[in-house]
Design a protein around this motif. Structure first.
Motif, PDB file in Angstrom:
ATOM      1  N   LEU A 201       0.813  -1.421  -0.302  1.00 36.34           N
ATOM      2  CA  LEU A 201      -0.222  -0.238   0.269  1.00 36.34           C
ATOM      3  C   LEU A 201       0.799   1.213  -0.218  1.00 36.34           C
ATOM      4  O   LEU A 201       0.443   2.143  -0.452  1.00 36.34           O
ATOM      5  CB  LEU A 201      -1.080   0.338   1.363  1.00 36.34           C
ATOM      6  N   VAL A 202       1.524   1.369   0.998  1.00 29.74           N
ATOM      7  CA  VAL A 202       2.657   2.170   1.029  1.00 29.74           C
ATOM      8  C   VAL A 202       3.420   2.902  -0.252  1.00 29.74           C
ATOM      9  O   VAL A 202       3.882   3.729  -0.463  1.00 29.74           O
ATOM     10  CB  VAL A 202       3.878   2.217   1.497  1.00 29.74           C
ATOM     11  N   GLU A 203       4.239   1.170  -0.629  1.00 27.41           N
ATOM     12  CA  GLU A 203       4.600   1.365  -2.424  1.00 27.41           C
ATOM     13  C   GLU A 203       3.923   2.494  -3.110  1.00 27.41           C
ATOM     14  O   GLU A 203       4.436   2.736  -3.856  1.00 27.41           O
ATOM     15  CB  GLU A 203       4.987   0.361  -3.588  1.00 27.41           C
ATOM     16  N   MET A 204       2.856   1.813  -3.835  1.00 30.48           N
ATOM     17  CA  MET A 204       1.913   2.171  -4.448  1.00 30.48           C
ATOM     18  C   MET A 204       1.676   3.327  -4.023  1.00 30.48           C
ATOM     19  O   MET A 204       1.288   4.589  -5.048  1.00 30.48           O
ATOM     20  CB  MET A 204       0.282   1.713  -4.687  1.00 30.48           C
ATOM     21  N   SER A 205       1.419   4.306  -2.531  1.00 31.83           N
ATOM     22  CA  SER A 205       1.648   5.905  -2.904  1.00 31.83           C
ATOM     23  C   SER A 205       2.761   6.215  -3.162  1.00 31.83           C
ATOM     24  O   SER A 205       2.665   7.577  -3.913  1.00 31.83           O
ATOM     25  CB  SER A 205       0.424   5.626  -0.777  1.00 31.83           C
ATOM     26  N   VAL A 206       4.442   6.043  -3.306  1.00 33.04           N
ATOM     27  CA  VAL A 206       4.643   6.831  -2.996  1.00 33.04           C
ATOM     28  C   VAL A 206       5.013   6.287  -4.404  1.00 33.04           C
ATOM     29  O   VAL A 206       5.567   7.564  -5.391  1.00 33.04           O
ATOM     30  CB  VAL A 206       6.131   5.657  -2.927  1.00 33.04           C
ATOM     31  N   GLN A 207       4.667   5.390  -5.757  1.00 31.07           N
ATOM     32  CA  GLN A 207       4.533   5.300  -7.065  1.00 31.07           C
ATOM     33  C   GLN A 207       3.287   6.395  -7.584  1.00 31.07           C
ATOM     34  O   GLN A 207       3.900   7.184  -8.642  1.00 31.07           O
ATOM     35  CB  GLN A 207       4.248   4.534  -7.784  1.00 31.07           C
ATOM     36  N   GLU A 208       2.215   7.139  -7.390  1.00 29.96           N
ATOM     37  CA  GLU A 208       1.438   7.868  -7.298  1.00 29.96           C
ATOM     38  C   GLU A 208       2.209   9.071  -6.893  1.00 29.96           C
ATOM     39  O   GLU A 208       1.718   9.909  -7.941  1.00 29.96           O
ATOM     40  CB  GLU A 208       0.512   7.236  -6.190  1.00 29.96           C
ATOM     41  N   GLU A 209       2.380   9.588  -5.827  1.00 32.62           N
ATOM     42  CA  GLU A 209       3.158  10.372  -5.960  1.00 32.62           C
ATOM     43  C   GLU A 209       4.163  10.883  -6.707  1.00 32.62           C
ATOM     44  O   GLU A 209       5.073  11.942  -7.202  1.00 32.62           O
ATOM     45  CB  GLU A 209       4.202  10.191  -4.298  1.00 32.62           C
ATOM     46  N   THR A 210       5.468   9.632  -7.098  1.00 29.67           N
ATOM     47  CA  THR A 210       6.459   9.588  -8.377  1.00 29.67           C
ATOM     48  C   THR A 210       6.030   9.988  -9.836  1.00 29.67           C
ATOM     49  O   THR A 210       6.511  11.469  -9.915  1.00 29.67           O
ATOM     50  CB  THR A 210       6.592   8.373  -8.546  1.00 29.67           C
ATOM     51  N   VAL A 211       4.714   9.525  -9.913  1.00 29.93           N
ATOM     52  CA  VAL A 211       4.394  10.422 -11.399  1.00 29.93           C
ATOM     53  C   VAL A 211       3.220  11.405 -11.326  1.00 29.93           C
ATOM     54  O   VAL A 211       3.851  11.867 -12.391  1.00 29.93           O
ATOM     55  CB  VAL A 211       2.845   9.104 -11.402  1.00 29.93           C
ATOM     56  N   CYS A 212       3.206  12.003 -10.234  1.00 26.14           N
ATOM     57  CA  CYS A 212       2.414  13.300  -9.892  1.00 26.14           C
ATOM     58  C   CYS A 212       3.290  13.910 -10.351  1.00 26.14           C
ATOM     59  O   CYS A 212       3.776  15.241 -10.464  1.00 26.14           O
ATOM     60  CB  CYS A 212       1.291  13.401  -8.483  1.00 26.14           C
ATOM     61  N   ALA A 213       4.841  13.886  -9.656  1.00 23.56           N
ATOM     62  CA  ALA A 213       5.585  14.789  -9.257  1.00 23.56           C
ATOM     63  C   ALA A 213       6.052  15.151 -10.992  1.00 23.56           C
ATOM     64  O   ALA A 213       6.390  15.811 -11.266  1.00 23.56           O
ATOM     65  CB  ALA A 213       6.831  14.542  -8.316  1.00 23.56           C
TER      66      ALA A 213
END
Length: 218
Positions: A201-213
């Motif tokens: 779940l945390v890794e999914m959030s990190v990936q989403e944050e990276t995409v948004c950035a």
């Protein structure tokens, strides 16, 4: 061009039934809140698991599916079980203490008005979080099926149960002080949108944050 577009819009509106319009408006007015079920290791967690006969023994109320704005009555510090009360959940901090924890996230439909009212309730509780305590004295009464409530004393599930019922999101057939994680599972478990490890779940959030950035830079 503008005339043809307005004409097309008028034509569409003419043939959309009133019931369909109500459905469209209803969809615009609806929102989602989320319940996270938590399975963490530990002696106390094992005792609760034996009593309620299910894997997930902790309940969290969240405003988003990623659990970035999530709250519960539980440990004030994930590493210290003796001090508990109302807190905002930090999934990354929890992961460092419980690297093998499993989560299940379920969605609950509510109105935008209900969601905003619940958000305000959670923000207020967070401001006054040190006035909230874990209902240790109430635990035997759950086993005896006797309602028991001390002001601002809750279990993780009784707090969420009270909030959801108070704002009309759901109704319980028992006093909120008797509601357990098992009751939540029976009521909302089929609306699962995620089940897996907290690390995932945390890794999914990190990936989403990276995409948004990256999208912002682009």
């Amino acid at each position: 061009m503008e005339k043809s577009q307005s004409a097309a819009t008028a034509w569409q509106e003419k043939f959309i039934s009133s019931s369909d319009k109500k459905k469209v408006q209803r969809n615009k007015d609806m929102a989602q809140i989320y319940i996270a079920f938590v399975d963490t290791p530990g002696f106390f967690a094992g005792m609760i698991r034996q009593v309620i006969k299910q894997k997930y023994i902790h309940v969290v109320l969240s405003m988003d599916a990623e659990l970035e704005e999530a709250y519960s009555v539980g440990r004030r510090n994930p590493a210290v079980p003796l001090f508990a009360g109302f807190e905002k959940e930090d999934k990354r901090k929890i992961l460092t203490v419980f690297p093998t924890a499993d989560y299940m996230v379920c969605s609950i439909e509510c109105s935008l008005v209900q969601k905003e009212a619940i958000r305000q309730e959670l923000h207020l509780a967070m401001q006054e979080r040190f006035h909230y305590h874990y209902a240790v004295a109430g635990l035997p009464f759950i086993l005896w099926n006797i309602p028991f409530y001390q002001k601002n004393h809750y279990t993780c599930s009784s707090y969420v149960a009270r909030v959801l019922e108070e704002y009309g999101v759901c109704h319980w057939e028992k006093h909120f002080s008797l509601v357990t994680p098992k009751d939540f599972m029976e009521k909302f478990g089929r609306k699962r949108i995620f089940e897996g490890s907290l690390r995932e779940l945390v890794e999914m959030s990190v990936q989403e944050e990276t995409v948004c950035a990256v999208e912002k830079i682009a």
